[in-house]
Enzyme design. Structure first.
Site, PDB file in Angstrom:
ATOM      1  N   HIS A 283      30.584  93.790   9.410  1.00  0.00           N
ATOM      2  CA  HIS A 283      29.462  94.410   8.699  1.00  0.00           C
ATOM      3  C   HIS A 283      29.881  95.679   7.948  1.00  0.00           C
ATOM      4  O   HIS A 283      29.226  96.715   8.075  1.00  0.00           O
ATOM      5  CB  HIS A 283      28.350  94.773   9.691  1.00  0.00           C
ATOM      6  CG  HIS A 283      27.724  93.626  10.382  1.00  0.00           C
ATOM      7  ND1 HIS A 283      26.944  93.761  11.524  1.00  0.00           N
ATOM      8  CD2 HIS A 283      27.738  92.300  10.116  1.00  0.00           C
ATOM      9  CE1 HIS A 283      26.520  92.583  11.928  1.00  0.00           C
ATOM     10  NE2 HIS A 283      26.998  91.673  11.089  1.00  0.00           N
ATOM     11  N   PRO A 284      30.945  95.680   7.146  1.00  0.00           N
ATOM     12  CA  PRO A 284      31.317  96.907   6.433  1.00  0.00           C
ATOM     13  C   PRO A 284      30.298  97.259   5.351  1.00  0.00           C
ATOM     14  O   PRO A 284      29.858  96.399   4.588  1.00  0.00           O
ATOM     15  CB  PRO A 284      32.675  96.560   5.824  1.00  0.00           C
ATOM     16  CG  PRO A 284      32.635  95.070   5.647  1.00  0.00           C
ATOM     17  CD  PRO A 284      31.846  94.556   6.814  1.00  0.00           C
TER      18      PRO A 284
END
Length: 549
Positions: free
Chosen positions: A472-473
C-alpha cells in the site's frame, strides 16, 4: 495508430485503477481526444482473472515490476520485494481484490489540512459513483457504477472460529467495513464478478474501447514530461522500440502510482534540486517534496499451526486437493480458487489512547514463509496485522536518468519509536485473540514469531523479523500547500501548468485500510475537477494549449 508526434487533448500515463477510470470519464466527451499509455501489456494472462492466481502474478515480470526495497534497518537489514502491477489494470490485476474505503476521519483530516473538497462528505458520493454493490443502492453504497463489489463465495471453519474469538476478545462482528467507521470483525467484500477477478481494465476500459476518441497503447515506457515555456506539453516515451513524443493540448495526467509518478517527475527535472543535480538532470522546476512522504502498511504475519482444521495448506499440497479445487471452480466459480488472498478482516484499536481503529487484520486459512514460496505442509492460519497510520516516513527516488533503471525505494519501516510501540501492542492483541475459547478446539501453536518472545524489546525484534509490505505505498507526490507538497487540492502540480497527478501518490496521509478503491475515488475526483475546469475555459485553436483553470 498514432502518427509522428500525435496531439491529444489529454494524455493519461498509467493504466492502473486511476488511469482506466480517468480514460473512461474523459473520453465520454465525444469531441475530446484521449490517449492512455501503459508500460505493461494486455491483461490476457489467465492467472490474473482466477482470484487465487495472485500467487502467480506477484513476482512475475509478466505482470509485476518486481521492485525491491533498500535494506531496511527496521527489518533487521532485510530488503523486501515491492510488487507493483505492470499490466492493464495495474495493481487491480494482481492485488487482494478487497473493497475498502478507509475511515471518514482519514478524509476529514485531509480537508482540515487545507485540501478543500476532500472531506468524507465530499468523497462519499465519488465512491458511490463508480460502485456496483451487490446489496443495491443505499445511503452508503451505489449500484450504477462499473466497480463491482460482491460477497465472497467460499468460507473456512477456522476463519469463522477466529471471528468468534475476536468477539470473545471484545471485537464486535460487523457486516460492512465501508460506512465510514470500519471498527469490528467481518468478511471482506471483494472486487469480483461471479468468482472472477474484476480489475479496473474490465470495469472501465473494455466497455469503451470502441470509442473513436480513445487510444490505448500498451508496452509504452514513459521517460519524462516535456516542458515548453514552463508548461507541460508532451510526454517522451519509448514505444515499439522508438522514442516518441505524445502531445497534450489540455493536460497531462500522471496515474503511474506512488513509485512511477515521482520517477517521471524527477526524470523531467521536476523535484529536489540536490537529487537532480547529482544525477546530471537539468532542474526545470524545483519541487523538494517529490519522492518524499512515502507511507506504507507494514504487516506483521503471525502464523499459527493448528490441529483438527482444514486449511489451504493441506488442500494445495495434495494432488487430489488441487484436482478438486479445479473442478469446483469450473463447476460454479467457487471453492479455494475463488478465494481472495485474505477473506476475514478486523479493525481494532491497539490501545485506549487511539481515537479510532488503528490496526487492520487480514486473516488467511494458509501459511507460507514468504510470498512466492510454497505453502507450508502443516495446517495453519496467518493472522496478519498492520498499523494503519504509521508514523515512519520514507522516500522513492530514481537512481539515474535512465527510465529502465529500477528506483531506490526506502520505506524506512519502524524507524519511528511509535511504530515499534504499536507493533508490540499488535502482537500482544493477536495472541489474546488466539487464546480465546473459540479457537481452543484447534490447539493453535505460534509458529512465527514464536511464543518465547515476550518483552517489549523482543517484540520489537520480532516485528523486524516478520514484518513485510502489504503493498500500500502512498504519499510520494503529496497534496497540500506547504513547501514539501507537490500538488494542490485540484491535483495540479505546483508551478507546472498543464500537469496533474491522480493516483495514490497524492495522499497526504495513508488511509485506514486498503488503497485500491480510494485510488479510484481520487481519479473520479480528478475527472470531476477537469470537467469543471474545462467548462470554465474559452474556445481556442487546437494547436494552442488550454490554460490550466
Amino acid at each position: 495508430m498514432p502518427s509522428a508526434d500525435p496531439v491529444y487533448d489529454y494524455v493519461v500515463v498509467g493504466a492502473g485503477p486511476a488511469g482506466c477510470l480517468l480514460a473512461n470519464r474523459l473520453s465520454a466527451e465525444p469531441g475530446c481526444r484521449v490517449l492512455l499509455l501503459e508500460a505493461g501489456g494486455r491483461d490476457n494472462y489467465p492467472w490474473i482473472h482466477i482470484p487465487v492466481g495472485y500467487l502467480y502474478c506477484i513476482g512475475n515480470p509478466r505482470t509485476d515490476w518486481c521492485f525491491k526495497t533498500q535494506a531496511q534497518p527496521g527489518l533487521n537489514g532485510r530488503a523486501l520485494g515491492y510488487p507493483r502491477g505492470k499490466v492493464l489494470g495495474g495493481c487491480s490485476s494482481i492485488n487482494g481484490m478487497i473493497y475498502m474505503r478507509g475511515q471518514a476521519g482519514d478524509y476529514d483530516r485531509w480537508a482540515e489540512q487545507g485540501n478543500a473538497g476532500w472531506a468524507w462528505k465530499d468523497v462519499l458520493p465519488l465512491f458511490k459513483a463508480s460502485e456496483n454493490h451487490f446489496g443495491g443502492a443505499s445511503e452508503a453504497h451505489g449500484n450504477e457504477g462499473e466497480w463491482r463489489v460482491e460477497q465472497q463465495r467460499y468460507s473456512w471453519p477456522i476463519l469463522d472460529a477466529f471471528r468468534e474469538a475476536a468477539a470473545q476478545s471484545g471485537i464486535a462482528s460487523v457486516a460492512d467495513f465501508n460506512t465510514g467507521d470500519n471498527q469490528g470483525c467481518g468478511y471482506f467484500q471483494v472486487n469480483q464478478r461471479s468468482g472472477i477477478r474484476w480489475n479496473s481494465a474490465k470495469a472501465f476500459l473494455r466497455p469503451i474501447l470502441k470509442r473513436p476518441n480513445l487510444t490505448v497503447l500498451t508496452d509504452v515506457l514513459v521517460d519524462q514530461v516535456v516542458l515548453e515555456d514552463g508548461r507541460a506539453s508532451k510526454v517522451r516515451a519509448r514505444w515499439q522500440g522508438n522514442w516518441q513524443n505524445f502531445s497534450a493540448r489540455r493536460e497531462i495526467i500522471l496515474c503511474a502510482g506512488s513509485v512511477g509518478s515521482p520517477g517521471i517527475l524527477q526524470r523531467s527535472g521536476i523535484g529536489p534540486r540536490g537529487l537532480l543535480e547529482s544525477l546530471g538532470i537539468t532542474v526545470r522546476h524545483e519541487l523538494p517534496g517529490v519522492g518524499g512522504n512515502l507511507q506504507d502498511h507494514l504487516q506483521l504475519r503471525l502464523i499459527y499451526q493448528v490441529t483438527q482444521a482444514r486449511t489451504l495448506n493441506q488442500v494445495a499440497n495434495s494432488l487430489w486437493g488441487k484436482l478438486g479445487m479445479g473442478l469446483r471452480y469450473l463447476y460454479d466459480r467457487s471453492g479455494p480458487l475463488a478465494m481472495a488472498p485474505s477473506q476475514l478482516g478486523a479493525f481494532v484499536r491497539s490501545g485506549p489512547e487511539q481515537a479510532s481503529a488503528n490496526l487492520q487484520y487480514h486473516v488467511q486459512p494458509l501459511s507460507l514463509e514468504r510470498f512466492g514460496e510454497p505453502l507450508h505442509r502443516f495446517p495453519a492460519f496467518t493472522a496478519s496485522v498492520c498499523n494503519l497510520r504509521p508514523a515512519s516516513r520514507g522516500r522513492i527516488d530514481i537512481r539515474s536518468a535512465n527510465p529502465d533503471d529500477a528506483p531506490l525505494i526506502d520505506p524506512n519501516y519502524l524507524s519511528d519509536p511509535e511504530d515499534l510501540r504499536v507493533a508490540a501492542q499488535a502482537i500482544r492483541l493477536t495472541r489474546k485473540i488466539v487464546r480465546a475459547p473459540a479457537l481452543a478446539a484447534f490447539s493453535p501453536r505460534e509458529y512465527l514469531p514464536g511464543p518465547d518472545l515476550q518483552s517489549e524489546e523482543q517484540l520489537h525484534e520480532a516485528a523486524g523479523q516478520i514484518g513485510t509490505t502489504i503493498f500500500h505505498p502512498v504519499g510520494t507526490c503529496r497534496m497540500g500547500n506547504g513547501p514539501l507538497d507537490v500538488v494542490d487540492d485540484q491535483l495540479r502540480v505546483h508551478g507546472v501548468p498543464g500537469l496533474r497527478i491522480a493516483d495514490a501518490s497524492i495522499m497526504p496521509q495513508i488511509v485506514s485500510g486498503n488503497t485500491c478503491s480510494p485510488t479510484l475515488m481520487i481519479a473520479e475526483k480528478a475527472a470531476q475537477l477537469i470537467r469543471q475546469g474545462t467548462l470554465s475555459t474559452t474556445s481556442i485553436d487546437e494547436n494552442t494549449a488550454v490554460p490550466t483553470p
